[in-house]
Design an enzyme around this catalytic site. Structure first.
Site, PDB file in Angstrom:
ATOM      1  N   ILE A   1     -28.751  19.640  22.385  1.00 38.37           N
ATOM      2  CA  ILE A   1     -30.158  20.033  22.558  1.00 38.37           C
ATOM      3  C   ILE A   1     -30.533  19.988  24.042  1.00 38.37           C
ATOM      4  O   ILE A   1     -31.222  20.874  24.554  1.00 38.37           O
ATOM      5  CB  ILE A   1     -31.079  19.142  21.689  1.00 38.37           C
ATOM      6  CG1 ILE A   1     -30.622  19.216  20.221  1.00 38.37           C
ATOM      7  CG2 ILE A   1     -32.539  19.592  21.816  1.00 38.37           C
ATOM      8  CD1 ILE A   1     -31.299  18.239  19.295  1.00 38.37           C
TER       9      ILE A   1
ATOM     10  N   ASN B   1     -23.587  10.953  31.128  1.00 36.18           N
ATOM     11  CA  ASN B   1     -22.316  10.266  31.430  1.00 36.18           C
ATOM     12  C   ASN B   1     -21.114  11.019  30.855  1.00 36.18           C
ATOM     13  O   ASN B   1     -19.978  10.565  30.982  1.00 36.18           O
ATOM     14  CB  ASN B   1     -22.345   8.814  30.935  1.00 36.18           C
ATOM     15  CG  ASN B   1     -22.447   8.719  29.414  1.00 36.18           C
ATOM     16  OD1 ASN B   1     -22.368   9.724  28.715  1.00 36.18           O
ATOM     17  ND2 ASN B   1     -22.625   7.508  28.916  1.00 36.18           N
TER      18      ASN B   1
ATOM     19  N   GLY C   1     -21.171  14.884  26.113  1.00 38.26           N
ATOM     20  CA  GLY C   1     -21.653  16.145  26.671  1.00 38.26           C
ATOM     21  C   GLY C   1     -20.546  16.925  27.370  1.00 38.26           C
ATOM     22  O   GLY C   1     -19.414  16.443  27.507  1.00 38.26           O
TER      23      GLY C   1
ATOM     24  N   PHE D   1     -32.614  12.869  25.882  1.00 41.21           N
ATOM     25  CA  PHE D   1     -31.790  13.375  24.770  1.00 41.21           C
ATOM     26  C   PHE D   1     -30.498  12.579  24.610  1.00 41.21           C
ATOM     27  O   PHE D   1     -29.675  12.917  23.757  1.00 41.21           O
ATOM     28  CB  PHE D   1     -31.390  14.837  25.032  1.00 41.21           C
ATOM     29  CG  PHE D   1     -32.550  15.787  25.163  1.00 41.21           C
ATOM     30  CD1 PHE D   1     -33.047  16.443  24.055  1.00 41.21           C
ATOM     31  CD2 PHE D   1     -33.134  16.030  26.394  1.00 41.21           C
ATOM     32  CE1 PHE D   1     -34.105  17.327  24.170  1.00 41.21           C
ATOM     33  CE2 PHE D   1     -34.198  16.910  26.526  1.00 41.21           C
ATOM     34  CZ  PHE D   1     -34.692  17.565  25.410  1.00 41.21           C
TER      35      PHE D   1
ATOM     36  N   THR E   1     -36.562  11.180  15.486  1.00 39.12           N
ATOM     37  CA  THR E   1     -35.873  11.766  14.331  1.00 39.12           C
ATOM     38  C   THR E   1     -36.619  11.523  13.026  1.00 39.12           C
ATOM     39  O   THR E   1     -37.326  10.515  12.887  1.00 39.12           O
ATOM     40  CB  THR E   1     -34.463  11.128  14.209  1.00 39.12           C
ATOM     41  OG1 THR E   1     -33.895  11.471  12.947  1.00 39.12           O
ATOM     42  CG2 THR E   1     -34.519   9.613  14.275  1.00 39.12           C
TER      43      THR E   1
ATOM     44  N   TYR F   1     -29.184   4.034  12.813  1.00 40.33           N
ATOM     45  CA  TYR F   1     -29.640   5.139  13.676  1.00 40.33           C
ATOM     46  C   TYR F   1     -31.165   5.231  13.647  1.00 40.33           C
ATOM     47  O   TYR F   1     -31.829   5.203  14.683  1.00 40.33           O
ATOM     48  CB  TYR F   1     -28.993   6.452  13.211  1.00 40.33           C
ATOM     49  CG  TYR F   1     -29.581   7.673  13.871  1.00 40.33           C
ATOM     50  CD1 TYR F   1     -29.555   7.813  15.251  1.00 40.33           C
ATOM     51  CD2 TYR F   1     -30.165   8.694  13.112  1.00 40.33           C
ATOM     52  CE1 TYR F   1     -30.103   8.937  15.869  1.00 40.33           C
ATOM     53  CE2 TYR F   1     -30.702   9.812  13.706  1.00 40.33           C
ATOM     54  CZ  TYR F   1     -30.673   9.926  15.097  1.00 40.33           C
ATOM     55  OH  TYR F   1     -31.219  11.027  15.697  1.00 40.33           O
TER      56      TYR F   1
ATOM     57  N   PHE G   1     -36.355  17.217  12.658  1.00 41.27           N
ATOM     58  CA  PHE G   1     -35.712  17.266  11.351  1.00 41.27           C
ATOM     59  C   PHE G   1     -34.270  17.757  11.618  1.00 41.27           C
ATOM     60  O   PHE G   1     -33.600  17.159  12.445  1.00 41.27           O
ATOM     61  CB  PHE G   1     -36.580  18.040  10.351  1.00 41.27           C
ATOM     62  CG  PHE G   1     -37.694  17.114   9.837  1.00 41.27           C
ATOM     63  CD1 PHE G   1     -38.658  16.607  10.706  1.00 41.27           C
ATOM     64  CD2 PHE G   1     -37.715  16.671   8.528  1.00 41.27           C
ATOM     65  CE1 PHE G   1     -39.622  15.684  10.269  1.00 41.27           C
ATOM     66  CE2 PHE G   1     -38.677  15.760   8.074  1.00 41.27           C
ATOM     67  CZ  PHE G   1     -39.625  15.267   8.943  1.00 41.27           C
TER      68      PHE G   1
ATOM     69  N   HIS H   1     -21.891  18.193  11.154  1.00 39.13           N
ATOM     70  CA  HIS H   1     -23.107  18.833  10.664  1.00 39.13           C
ATOM     71  C   HIS H   1     -22.807  20.057   9.804  1.00 39.13           C
ATOM     72  O   HIS H   1     -21.831  20.772  10.039  1.00 39.13           O
ATOM     73  CB  HIS H   1     -24.020  19.208  11.835  1.00 39.13           C
ATOM     74  CG  HIS H   1     -24.542  18.002  12.532  1.00 39.13           C
ATOM     75  ND1 HIS H   1     -24.106  17.619  13.773  1.00 39.13           N
ATOM     76  CD2 HIS H   1     -25.433  17.073  12.137  1.00 39.13           C
ATOM     77  CE1 HIS H   1     -24.722  16.507  14.115  1.00 39.13           C
ATOM     78  NE2 HIS H   1     -25.535  16.145  13.147  1.00 39.13           N
TER      79      HIS H   1
ATOM     80  N   GLY I   1     -26.693   7.210   1.734  1.00 44.92           N
ATOM     81  CA  GLY I   1     -27.955   7.255   2.477  1.00 44.92           C
ATOM     82  C   GLY I   1     -28.532   8.641   2.678  1.00 44.92           C
ATOM     83  O   GLY I   1     -29.407   8.817   3.528  1.00 44.92           O
TER      84      GLY I   1
HETATM   85  N1  UDP Z   1     -23.536  18.217   4.178  1.00 46.78           N
HETATM   86  C1  UDP Z   1     -22.569  18.662   3.274  1.00 46.78           C
HETATM   87  N2  UDP Z   1     -21.296  18.840   3.735  1.00 46.78           N
HETATM   88  C2  UDP Z   1     -20.938  18.585   5.031  1.00 46.78           C
HETATM   89  C3  UDP Z   1     -21.922  18.147   5.936  1.00 46.78           C
HETATM   90  C4  UDP Z   1     -23.221  17.974   5.466  1.00 46.78           C
HETATM   91  O1  UDP Z   1     -22.836  18.893   2.093  1.00 46.78           O
HETATM   92  O2  UDP Z   1     -19.751  18.737   5.368  1.00 46.78           O
HETATM   93  C5  UDP Z   1     -24.918  18.044   3.696  1.00 46.78           C
HETATM   94  C6  UDP Z   1     -25.478  16.651   3.909  1.00 46.78           C
HETATM   95  O3  UDP Z   1     -25.179  15.824   2.801  1.00 46.78           O
HETATM   96  C7  UDP Z   1     -26.967  16.938   4.061  1.00 46.78           C
HETATM   97  C8  UDP Z   1     -27.013  18.314   4.718  1.00 46.78           C
HETATM   98  O4  UDP Z   1     -25.727  18.894   4.482  1.00 46.78           O
HETATM   99  O5  UDP Z   1     -27.589  17.045   2.805  1.00 46.78           O
HETATM  100  C9  UDP Z   1     -27.260  18.254   6.205  1.00 46.78           C
HETATM  101  O6  UDP Z   1     -26.355  17.336   6.781  1.00 46.78           O
HETATM  102  P1  UDP Z   1     -26.116  17.253   8.340  1.00 46.78           P
HETATM  103  O7  UDP Z   1     -24.993  16.272   8.556  1.00 46.78           O
HETATM  104  O8  UDP Z   1     -25.960  18.615   8.895  1.00 46.78           O
HETATM  105  O9  UDP Z   1     -27.483  16.684   8.916  1.00 46.78           O
HETATM  106  P2  UDP Z   1     -28.290  15.329   8.593  1.00 46.78           P
HETATM  107  O10 UDP Z   1     -29.222  15.689   7.467  1.00 46.78           O
HETATM  108  O11 UDP Z   1     -27.301  14.264   8.235  1.00 46.78           O
HETATM  109  O12 UDP Z   1     -28.996  15.053   9.873  1.00 46.78           O
END
Ligand code: UDP
Length: 333
Positions: A18, A38, A42, A78, A122, A146, A174, A194, A289
């Site tokens: 970001i 650092n 990055g 960031f 966050t 976190y 988000f 992600h 979680g």
């Molecule tokens: N997710 C998934 N498979 C993956 C990575 C993420 O199904 O390989 C799902 C995760 O459980 C969540 C959504 O995708 O419901 C977004 O997850 P991400 O890690 O991108 O972002 P977060 O919500 O953790 O910040």
């Protein structure tokens, strides 16, 4: 390098995902971004034409001279560790990077008379939502280190304003996603965790399939729903927050999201439409979680900052990320 007329802004973490988009936007808006990073996660090349100093935000012998040299109007922060799962197994890293280092940065700012701060917070500060969409008034009960570390900084910021007059805006992101529309910068995490970049790595052939973490959530299609917000829209909100602080605004926090959620299945379907690839799915158990639904009520950011996301459409977000995935793959070849 473009001629700048507006004051310096220190961008801590400006070589990251970001932060690098923010640096680009500041340059294009006539500011003088000074990147501090650092390079733990990055990438130096993501900084582009901006002034760059490599070092730790938590090191006062590095930060104080830099702040005295540039006398920035504001520090945008960031530079943080941001993986929920990792924070569960390595909480010390999160408390140190995200809280201890940030407090040291704030103290260097106080020492050097820099009085404005924009903080990358966050949705994880809210924990499991008791109601959706989530407003800024929603109870803040993080469920992982976190989220706790980010909430601790938000709390410190209130105290620092009251006692020291250090004004701040915390922006509660988000799900940050997408990439610069010109395809030159984007998301590059090692390892990538992600959803959107992983789905696109399947489409580009870097992975065989995408793991869907849970398919029995209490949502219409059983997969988790998240509010994906384009990185460029996040950066626009920072520019507006900078303006607001410059006008003397009191410290506050804003949610940044589009107010509409997309399930994991919907993201995969949109990525199939954008890429034309079948994107095979494997079912994995839910991640610890992960709340079923996280969607922002970001009406305050719209009303008070004048924020108007330009790239709310999920296919546009994915199309920009896809362009980045293809261009980074071509560069690596
Ligand atoms: N997710 C998934 N498979 C993956 C990575 C993420 O199904 O390989 C799902 C995760 O459980 C969540 C959504 O995708 O419901 C977004 O997850 P991400 O890690 O991108 O972002 P977060 O919500 O953790 O910040």
């Amino acid at each position: 390098m473009s001629k700048t007329s507006l004051p310096p802004v220190v961008v801590a973490g400006g070589a990251g995902y970001i932060g690098s988009h923010m640096v680009r936007m500041l340059l294009e808006s006539g500011f003088h971004p000074v990147v501090v990073d650092n390079l733990a996660t990055g990438h130096a090349e993501a900084v582009g034409q901006a002034t760059f100093r490599q070092g730790d935000i938590g090191d006062p012998s590095f930060m104080a001279p830099l702040l005295r040299e540039f006398q920035p109007a504001c520090v945008m922060h960031f530079a943080a560790a941001s993986l929920v799962g990792e924070s569960m197994t390595a909480p010390a890293k999160y408390w140190r990077n995200n809280l201890v280092q940030t407090l040291a940065l704030l103290d260097a700012m106080r020492e050097c008379g820099v009085g404005q701060f924009i903080f990358s917070s966050t949705a994880a500060v809210y924990g499991n939502p008791v109601e959706v969409p989530i407003t800024e008034q929603h109870p803040r009960n993080p469920i992982n280190p976190y989220g706790h570390s980010k909430l601790a900084v938000e709390t410190a910021l209130q105290d620092y304003d009251r006692a020291y007059g250090l004004r701040s805006i915390a922006l509660r992101y988000f799900n940050a996603a997408g990439a610069h529309p010109d395809g030159s910068i984007g998301e590059r995490h090692e390892p990538e965790t992600h959803l959107i970049p992983l789905v696109l790595q399947v489409a580009s052939g870097r992975r065989r399939e995408i793991a869907r973490f849970g398919s029995n959530f209490p949502t219409p299609d059983g997969s988790c729903i998240r509010d994906y917000v384009h990185v460029q829209d996040l950066c626009t909100a920072h520019l507006l927050a900078l303006k607001k602080l410059g006008e003397g605004a009191a410290s506050t926090a804003y949610n940044l999201g589009n107010g509409s959620g997309h399930s994991v299945n919907e993201v995969i379907a949109a990525a199939r439409r954008v890429t034309g690839h079948p994107i095979p799915v494997r079912d994995d158990p839910p991640r610890e979680g992960d709340p079923p639904v996280l969607v922002a009520d970001a009406r305050r950011a719209r009303a008070e900052l004048g924020w108007a996301p330009q790239y709310a459409d999920i296919e546009t977000i994915i199309a920009h990320a896809w362009q980045w995935e293809r261009s980074s793959l071509a560069r690596a070849a």
